[in-house]
Write an enzyme that holds these catalytic residues in place. Structure first.
Site, PDB file in Angstrom:
ATOM      1  CD  GLN A 243      -2.405   1.992   1.230  1.00 51.15           C
ATOM      2  OE1 GLN A 243      -1.391   2.677   1.358  1.00 51.15           O
ATOM      3  NE2 GLN A 243      -3.619   2.505   1.260  1.00 51.15           N
ATOM      4  CG  HIS A 276      -3.852  -0.949  -1.937  1.00 49.22           C
ATOM      5  ND1 HIS A 276      -3.541   0.036  -2.841  1.00 49.22           N
ATOM      6  CD2 HIS A 276      -5.104  -0.671  -1.484  1.00 49.22           C
ATOM      7  CE1 HIS A 276      -4.568   0.865  -2.921  1.00 49.22           C
ATOM      8  NE2 HIS A 276      -5.514   0.465  -2.126  1.00 49.22           N
ATOM      9  CD1 TRP A 310      -8.295   0.438   7.596  1.00 47.06           C
ATOM     10  CD2 TRP A 310      -9.687   1.366   6.101  1.00 47.06           C
ATOM     11  NE1 TRP A 310      -8.300   1.795   7.804  1.00 47.06           N
ATOM     12  CE2 TRP A 310      -9.140   2.391   6.906  1.00 47.06           C
ATOM     13  CE3 TRP A 310     -10.600   1.714   5.105  1.00 47.06           C
ATOM     14  CZ2 TRP A 310      -9.473   3.748   6.729  1.00 47.06           C
ATOM     15  CZ3 TRP A 310     -10.932   3.054   4.931  1.00 47.06           C
ATOM     16  CH2 TRP A 310     -10.373   4.044   5.725  1.00 47.06           C
ATOM     17  CD  GLU A 313      -6.471  -1.969   2.451  1.00 43.38           C
ATOM     18  OE1 GLU A 313      -6.274  -1.734   1.245  1.00 43.38           O
ATOM     19  OE2 GLU A 313      -6.484  -1.088   3.335  1.00 43.38           O
ATOM     20  CD1 TRP A 352      -3.560   4.336  -5.865  1.00 44.19           C
ATOM     21  CD2 TRP A 352      -4.652   5.276  -4.143  1.00 44.19           C
ATOM     22  NE1 TRP A 352      -3.131   3.723  -4.724  1.00 44.19           N
ATOM     23  CE2 TRP A 352      -3.780   4.282  -3.643  1.00 44.19           C
ATOM     24  CE3 TRP A 352      -5.435   5.997  -3.241  1.00 44.19           C
ATOM     25  CZ2 TRP A 352      -3.690   4.000  -2.284  1.00 44.19           C
ATOM     26  CZ3 TRP A 352      -5.343   5.710  -1.883  1.00 44.19           C
ATOM     27  CH2 TRP A 352      -4.483   4.715  -1.416  1.00 44.19           C
ATOM     28  NE  ARG A 361     -16.487   5.829  -1.057  1.00 49.30           N
ATOM     29  CZ  ARG A 361     -15.467   5.454  -0.311  1.00 49.30           C
ATOM     30  NH1 ARG A 361     -15.248   6.021   0.851  1.00 49.30           N
ATOM     31  NH2 ARG A 361     -14.660   4.493  -0.717  1.00 49.30           N
TER      32      ARG A 361
HETATM   33  C1  4GW Z   1     -19.181   4.415  -0.462  1.00 53.63           C
HETATM   34  O1  4GW Z   1     -20.190   5.010  -0.714  1.00 53.63           O
HETATM   35  C2  4GW Z   1     -18.664   3.383  -1.377  1.00 53.63           C
HETATM   36  S1  4GW Z   1     -19.398   2.932  -2.766  1.00 53.63           S
HETATM   37  C3  4GW Z   1     -17.513   2.697  -1.188  1.00 53.63           C
HETATM   38  C4  4GW Z   1     -17.238   1.770  -2.200  1.00 53.63           C
HETATM   39  C5  4GW Z   1     -18.220   1.763  -3.138  1.00 53.63           C
HETATM   40  C6  4GW Z   1     -18.252   0.941  -4.322  1.00 53.63           C
HETATM   41  C7  4GW Z   1     -17.200   0.102  -4.603  1.00 53.63           C
HETATM   42  C8  4GW Z   1     -19.316   1.049  -5.270  1.00 53.63           C
HETATM   43  O2  4GW Z   1     -20.295   1.779  -5.104  1.00 53.63           O
HETATM   44  N1  4GW Z   1     -19.251   0.339  -6.426  1.00 53.63           N
HETATM   45  C9  4GW Z   1     -18.192  -0.487  -6.673  1.00 53.63           C
HETATM   46  O3  4GW Z   1     -18.141  -1.074  -7.769  1.00 53.63           O
HETATM   47  N2  4GW Z   1     -17.196  -0.639  -5.746  1.00 53.63           N
HETATM   48  C10 4GW Z   1     -16.102  -1.583  -6.041  1.00 53.63           C
HETATM   49  O4  4GW Z   1     -15.382  -1.862  -4.861  1.00 53.63           O
HETATM   50  C11 4GW Z   1     -15.120  -0.945  -7.016  1.00 53.63           C
HETATM   51  O5  4GW Z   1     -14.474  -1.933  -7.775  1.00 53.63           O
HETATM   52  C12 4GW Z   1     -14.153  -0.275  -6.068  1.00 53.63           C
HETATM   53  O6  4GW Z   1     -12.957   0.059  -6.682  1.00 53.63           O
HETATM   54  C13 4GW Z   1     -14.054  -1.333  -4.984  1.00 53.63           C
HETATM   55  C14 4GW Z   1     -13.552  -0.844  -3.629  1.00 53.63           C
HETATM   56  O7  4GW Z   1     -14.168   0.368  -3.258  1.00 53.63           O
HETATM   57  P1  4GW Z   1     -13.294   1.712  -3.185  1.00 53.63           P
HETATM   58  O8  4GW Z   1     -12.447   1.776  -4.423  1.00 53.63           O
HETATM   59  O9  4GW Z   1     -14.180   2.871  -2.950  1.00 53.63           O
HETATM   60  O10 4GW Z   1     -12.414   1.399  -1.905  1.00 53.63           O
HETATM   61  P2  4GW Z   1     -11.086   2.188  -1.506  1.00 53.63           P
HETATM   62  O11 4GW Z   1     -11.509   3.495  -0.923  1.00 53.63           O
HETATM   63  O12 4GW Z   1     -10.422   1.275  -0.506  1.00 53.63           O
HETATM   64  O13 4GW Z   1     -10.244   2.380  -2.740  1.00 53.63           O
END
Ligand code: 4GW
Ligand code: MN
Length: 364
Positions: A243, A276, A310, A313, A352, A361
Site C-alpha cells: 500500500q 493494499h 478496512w 482489506e 489511484w 459515494r
Molecule cells: C461508499 O459510498 C462506497 S461505494 C464505497 C465503495 C463503493 C463501491 C465500490 C461502489 O459503489 N461500487 C463499486 O463497484 N465498488 C467496487 O469496490 C469498485 O471496484 C471499487 O474500486 C471497490 C472498492 O471500493 P473503493 O475503491 O471505494 O475502496 P477504496 O476506498 O479502498 O479504494
C-alpha cells in the site's frame, strides 16, 4: 449368562471399531488439511486443487498404491525461469522479504528474460474488476481502456467485468489477444458489502469459469488507471501489493484490525507489510484459497456483529500474514499521486484515480 457375555463382548468390539474409525478419519483429515478445509468451504473445490497444483490426497501406502498417480497436471512445465530478477539493481529500496520473496521495483527485472520464457511457456492472464452503481459510470471505461493498453501487452488476457447494469457496459475496442467476459451481479445495499462481497463472487467465478481459462489471475479495484507497462514481472503464485501510503511506515502504525473479536485481528507488534486491497493476484488456486478464507472471516465477523476496520482489506492482510505471498509489488504498481514526489518511485504502472466521494459515494 453366556448370552450376556457374548453381548458385552459384541459391544466392546463395536466400541473398538468405532474408536478405530474415528482415529483413522482424524489422521486422514490431519494429513489432508488443505483438502479438508477446501471441502468445508465448498463442495466441488477439490477439482480446482487437482487441476491447478499437484497436491495429492494423502492415503497410507498400504491402503492404496494407486493414489499417487491419479493427478492431472494442467500444463506440464519443464522450463526453468532463472535470472529474471536482480535484487541488487536497486539499493535504495528493499527488494526482498525475510522469507525471500522478491519485491518487484522498476529496474529489478529483466524483461527480455521474461519475454523469452513466456514465449515458450504461453500463458493467459485474467483480471477481475467490479463496477457497481456510480463506479460503473465514473471509472470503468478509463480502467478498461488503460488496461487494454498496458496490462500484459502481447499476451492473452481475459477481463472479467462484474457490473450491476449490463446496459451501461462501455464500448471499448480491445487490442489483439484480449477479450472480456461480462457478468451481472446484484448490488448490495451497503457499500461495505459491495466491497466485501467481491471475495465471495471472485471465488464463485474461479470455480465456474476462471480455473478453466487462465494461468494467472489479478483482482483489482476499478478506481485506478494504468499508466505504464504492467507486465510478466508481476506474475507469480501469490502476489500482494504494497500500500503506497504505508510502505515506509512502522508496523505498529499499520491500520490492521486491532480488535481481538474480529477474525481479521492482528496484534500490535505483529505483521510484515501493509498490503493494499485494491490489487491481489496469483494462480487461480491460490486466489481461490485467499478469497474463500477472507470471505469466511467476513462471514464469521458478521455473525458476531463486528466489521473489520478496512473491510476486505483487513481480512486480506490477515490472510497474507498467515500465508506469505510469493511476490510483492512495489508501490509503483499502485501509486497515489497525492503522496507527492518520491525518489523511490521511478516508473508508475498503475495509479489511484481521484476519489470524488461527493459524486461516487452517493450511491443510490
Ligand atoms: C461508499 O459510498 C462506497 S461505494 C464505497 C465503495 C463503493 C463501491 C465500490 C461502489 O459503489 N461500487 C463499486 O463497484 N465498488 C467496487 O469496490 C469498485 O471496484 C471499487 O474500486 C471497490 C472498492 O471500493 P473503493 O475503491 O471505494 O475502496 P477504496 O476506498 O479502498 O479504494
Ligand atoms: Mn479503490
Amino acid at each position: 449368562m453366556k448370552k450376556i457375555k457374548m453381548l458385552s463382548r459384541g459391544k466392546t468390539i463395536l466400541t473398538c471399531i468405532t474408536l478405530f474409525a474415528t482415529v483413522s478419519l482424524a489422521v486422514l483429515m490431519y494429513f489432508n488439511r488443505d483438502w479438508t478445509l477446501l471441502w468445508m468451504y465448498h463442495d466441488k473445490s477439490q477439482e480446482i486443487t487437482i487441476l491447478e497444483t499437484q497436491k495429492e490426497f494423502w492415503l497410507p501406502k498400504w491402503f492404496s498404491s494407486r493414489s499417487q498417480d491419479a493427478i492431472v497436471d494442467k500444463k506440464p512445465n519443464t522450463l526453468q525461469l532463472d535470472g529474471w530478477f536482480h535484487a541488487s539493481a536497486r539499493l535504495d529500496v528493499s527488494t526482498s522479504t525475510y522469507w525471500s520473496a522478491p519485491i518487484v521495483w522498476d529496474g529489478t527485472f529483466k524483461k527480455s528474460v521474461l519475454e523469452d520464457y513466456y514465449s515458450k511457456q504461453k500463458v493467459t492472464v485474467g483480471l477481475t474488476v467490479f463496477a457497481i452503481g456510480k463506479y460503473l459510470d465514473k471509472y470503468l471505461k478509463t480502467f478498461l481502456s488503460s488496461a487494454n493498453n498496458f496490462f500484459m501487452v502481447g499476451h492473452k488476457v481475459i477481463f472479467y467485468v462484474l457490473v450491476d447494469d449490463l446496459s451501461k457496459m462501455p464500448w471499448i475496442e480491445l487490442g489483439p489477444l484480449r477479450t472480456f467476459k461480462v457478468f451481472q451481479v446484484n448490488k448490495e445495499s451497503r457499500w461495505q458489502d459491495i466491497s466485501m462481497m467481491r471475495m465471495k463472487t471472485i471465488g464463485d467465478l474461479i470455480q465456474s469459469h476462471i480455473k478453466y481459462e487462465v494461468d494467472f489471475l489479478f483482482c483489482m479495484d476499478v478506481d485506478q488507471v494504468f499508466q505504464g507497462d504492467y507486465g510478466l514481472e508481476t506474475l507469480d503464485e501469490s502476489v500482494a501489493q504494497l500500500q503506497a501510503w504505508f510502505y515506509k511506515a512502522d508496523k505498529e502504525d499499520f491500520t490492521y484490525e486491532r480488535r481481538p473479536e474480529s477474525t481479521a485481528y492482528i496484534p500490535l507488534m505483529q505483521g510484515d507489510y501493509y498490503y493494499h486491497g485494491a490489487v491481489f493476484g496469483g494462480t487461480p488456486l491460490r486466489v481461490f484459497n485467499l478469497t474463500r478464507e477472507c470471505y469466511e472471516g467476513i462471514r464469521r465477523d458478521k455473525e458476531r456483529n463486528i466489521e473489520a476496520v478496512w473491510h476486505d482489506e483487513s481480512h486480506l492482510n490477515k490472510y497474507y500474514l498467515r500465508n506469505k505471498p510469493t511476490k510483492l509489488l512495489s508501490p509503483e504498481y499502485c501509486w497515489d499521486y497525492k503522496i507527492g514526489k518520491s525518489a523511490d518511485i521511478k516508473n508508475v504502472k498503475l495509479s489511484w484515480m481521484p476519489k470524488e466521494y461527493d459524486v461516487v459515494r452517493n450511491n443510490s
